[in-house]
Design a protein around this motif. Structure first.
Motif, short mmCIF file in Angstrom:
data_model
loop_
_atom_site.label_atom_id
_atom_site.label_comp_id
_atom_site.label_asym_id
_atom_site.label_seq_id
_atom_site.Cartn_x
_atom_site.Cartn_y
_atom_site.Cartn_z
N LYS A 116 21.47 -19.49 -50.11
CA LYS A 116 22.81 -19.98 -49.65
C LYS A 116 23.34 -19.34 -48.06
N GLN A 117 23.07 -18.37 -48.02
CA GLN A 117 23.49 -17.72 -46.64
C GLN A 117 22.78 -18.36 -45.37
N ARG A 119 21.72 -21.55 -45.40
CA ARG A 119 22.13 -22.89 -45.49
C ARG A 119 23.36 -22.72 -44.65
N GLU A 120 24.31 -21.77 -45.01
CA GLU A 120 25.61 -21.56 -44.46
C GLU A 120 25.51 -21.30 -42.97
N GLU A 123 24.42 -24.54 -41.11
CA GLU A 123 25.55 -25.53 -41.15
C GLU A 123 26.54 -25.26 -39.96
N ALA A 124 26.81 -23.88 -39.85
CA ALA A 124 27.32 -23.19 -38.88
C ALA A 124 26.86 -23.44 -37.39
#
Length: 160
Positions: A116-117, A119-120, A123-124
């Motif tokens: 999750k981290q 991917r985040e 994305e950023a």
């Protein structure tokens, strides 16, 4: 993170007959402690200030291959500095990243939920990586040797 920037950077420098410098290593040497410790003890903003200074110094002082930490592009000033240089964005997908980094707590931004981290973070950051990149080279399922050769070909550089 885990894309192989240090390994590929060293191999690229060797094949080009130039020096290699990693801004993360510069920070660790200057501070006398691990990056994870800087994050924990002083926070991300303090680390980013050190990183910005390390990148500025490396680009000004070093003529060879420079490897930057994954968050270096977050700073607009750093992105501006990179504009005059050949920049390689080594990309990979999330499953490859998790496989390579595992659940390594020494990577402070991936300590809780790595998939999750990651991917985040991507994305950023992905658009920033692409903004500064001269070329993008995928690393998924490839050896460091294959990635290094792809970088040389993409940048149309000759080995020494």
């Amino acid at each position: 993170m885990g894309v192989g920037k240090s390994t590929v950077g060293r191999m690229l420098a060797e094949r080009l007959g130039v020096g290699y410098r990693d801004t993360d290593d510069d920070i660790v040497a200057a501070e006398g402690r691990a990056i994870a410790d800087i994050f924990l003890e002083e926070g991300e903003s303090a680390f980013r200030a050190l990183e910005k200074a390390a990148v500025r110094a490396a680009l000004a002082e070093h003529d060879g291959v420079v490897a930057l930490g994954g968050g270096a592009v977050l700073d607009p000033g750093t992105r501006t500095l990179l504009a005059g240089h050949r920049v390689v964005y080594l990309s990979m997908d999330v499953e490859e990243a998790v496989h390579r980094t595992g659940l390594n707590v020494a990577r402070p931004l991936l300590a809780v939920n790595p998939r999750k981290q990651w991917r985040e973070l991507m994305e950023a950051r992905r658009h920033l990586y692409e903004e500064v990149a001269t070329v993008v080279v995928a690393t998924d399922g490839r050896t460091p040797e294959e990635v290094t050769q792809s970088v040389l070909e993409a940048l149309e550089l000759r080995q020494r």
